[in-house]
Design an enzyme around this catalytic site. Structure first.
Site, PDB file in Angstrom:
ATOM      1  CD  GLU A 176      -2.805  -1.375   2.373  1.00  0.00           C
ATOM      2  OE1 GLU A 176      -2.801  -0.471   3.224  1.00  0.00           O
ATOM      3  OE2 GLU A 176      -3.506  -2.395   2.465  1.00  0.00           O
ATOM      4  CG  ASN A 218      -0.350  -7.146  -1.316  1.00  0.00           C
ATOM      5  OD1 ASN A 218      -0.818  -7.874  -2.190  1.00  0.00           O
ATOM      6  ND2 ASN A 218      -0.927  -6.979  -0.134  1.00  0.00           N
ATOM      7  CG  HIS A 254      -9.773  -6.615   1.037  1.00  0.00           C
ATOM      8  ND1 HIS A 254      -9.963  -7.765   1.760  1.00  0.00           N
ATOM      9  CD2 HIS A 254      -8.464  -6.272   1.203  1.00  0.00           C
ATOM     10  CE1 HIS A 254      -8.840  -8.103   2.360  1.00  0.00           C
ATOM     11  NE2 HIS A 254      -7.913  -7.216   2.039  1.00  0.00           N
ATOM     12  CD  GLU A 282      -4.347  -8.268   1.832  1.00  0.00           C
ATOM     13  OE1 GLU A 282      -5.263  -7.633   2.378  1.00  0.00           O
ATOM     14  OE2 GLU A 282      -3.163  -7.896   1.867  1.00  0.00           O
ATOM     15  CG  ASP A 284     -12.487 -10.058   2.011  1.00  0.00           C
ATOM     16  OD1 ASP A 284     -12.380  -9.114   1.211  1.00  0.00           O
ATOM     17  OD2 ASP A 284     -12.127  -9.971   3.193  1.00  0.00           O
TER      18      ASP A 284
END
Ligand code: G3I
Length: 372
Positions: A176, A218, A254, A282, A284
């Protein structure tokens, strides 16, 4: 009727019997309907293949050691479905180091041992991250000039990667670094005290600590922000030009039940065009609205099916957009709906429900993987 015909008839009857039986057996693994098993539309599980076998690339989950230790169903599902693991929190700086040069590896080592016992890959998360709740107090109060900050960062990366050398296959080296508008994130101690090249310095330190580890940048949000995905692509190209040893792009993903396949594909394409490995790192799919959550939201069949479509779109887009040699894998940010970072309001973001039963989302993933 000839003897041959009688045998043929008997054989067909046997086949039909076996077919029905197989169908009955499959129904034992049916995902439960959202709130009520009587609800219509609870789909049948299309395959007995676990995700790790249905996919042509590694499939993983972010794990919590306490659950691995104390919840047999949780551990079993990971063993059955996954062949890659990430520590959700245990390899963050705040978890590993309480003072400069002092390390506590126990909990991270539990995850590494679980992976080794079960033949799984370990992806390391994360060496350098700006977030306050992932930084130890001693870093937040660290006093020193730029050279001192660089030395401290290099020392940390060297110590941590040396500990996990040969056990952790890959690392999110920096997480990030960019804002959604594509500018560099400046609310970051590394940026503030070292400057933009904290990124190059971190990757160089990682490479020299473990020449075998695969090194990732990432980030999140590249599916909704074109500016962000472009900025990351430009920076990756620049890093490659400068000889910085970045080898992969991690897309957190996400996402929500409203995320479109076009947006997912655009994010994946931008990452794939760097020529590096692409990790959906990651994943979801939020059902509630993360920006304006409904505290009374109930999980319905309609919402479950919308989530299924989003999961399916992600796995289809990964297959269609990322060339096979660049497919590093897909990692879910958790295992089941009871253990997720999305806890401040009702949500059901993962492919397994609170009873560890596969949800419609799981079936969507299987459909995309062609595991039917
Ligand atoms: O373990 C302590 C517990 O002892 C204490 O009682 C409790 C009180 O707040 O806190 C617990 O630690 C929390 C930890 O999660 C475990 O639940 C931390 O406060 C909390 O900050 C931490 O949040 C994690 C967050 O990253 C910050 O590190 C989430 O679990 C984790 O899912 C989330 O993961 C991030 C990725 O690393 C990067 N990408 C975004 C993703 C979601 O935010």
């Amino acid at each position: 009727m000839t003897v041959k015909k009688i045998y043929a008839l008997a054989f067909c009857t046997l086949l039909m019997f076996c077919g029905c039986k197989a169908k009955e057996d499959n129904s034992g693994a049916r995902p439960k309907g959202p709130t009520d098993t009587e609800e219509p539309g609870a789909p049948e599980t299309p395959t007995d293949k676990p995700l790790k076998e249905a996919a042509t690339y590694p499939v993983g989950s972010a794990l919590t050691p306490g659950l691995l230790r104390n919840d047999q169903q949780y551990a079993d599902i990971v063993k059955r479905e996954m062949n890659s693991v990430t520590a959700e929190n245990e390899m963050k700086m705040v978890a590993l180091s309480s003072a400069r040069g002092t390390y506590t590896f126990d909990k991270a080592d539990e995850i590494v041992a679980f992976a080794a016992d079960n033949g799984m890959r370990v992806h390391g998360h994360v060496l350098v991250w700006y977030r306050e709740d992932a930084l130890p107090g001693w870093v937040k109060t660290f006093a020193g000039d730029r050279d001192a900050w660089i030395a401290m960062l290099e020392e940390y990366i060297r110590d941590v990667m040396t500990h996990f050398k040969g056990k952790v296959a890959s690392w999110d080296v920096v997480n990030e670094a960019f804002n959604d508008d594509g500018t560099w994130r400046t609310d970051c101690v590394w940026y503030q005290n070292i400057g933009q090249d904290y990124m190059d310095i971190a990757f160089a330190a990682a490479r020299s600590a473990d020449p075998e580890a695969i090194l990732f940048y990432n980030d999140y949000g590249t599916e909704y922000s074109e500016a962000k995905r472009n900025a990351i692509a430009v920076e990756i190209e620049a890093m490659k030009f400068r000889g910085v040893p970045v080898q992969g792009v991690g897309l957190q993903m996400h996402i929500s039940r409203h995320t479109t396949k076009n947006n997912l594909a655009a994010s994946l394409r931008a990452a794939a065009e760097t020529g590096l490995l692409v990790h959906v790192s990651e994943l979801d799919v939020a059902i509630n609205d993360i920006n304006n959550p409904d505290p009374n939201l109930a999980y319905t069949q309609t919402l479950a099916n919308e989530q299924k479509a989003a999961y399916k779109a992600l796995f289809e887009a990964y297959k269609e957009t990322v060339p096979a040699p660049q497919q590093f894998g897909v990692t879910f940010w958790g295992v089941d709906d009871n253990h997720s970072w999305l806890t401040n309001y009702p949500d059901w973001p993962l492919p397994f429900d609170r009873n560890y039963e596969p949800k419609p989302a799981y079936e969507g993933i299987q459909e995309a993987l062609g595991g039917i």
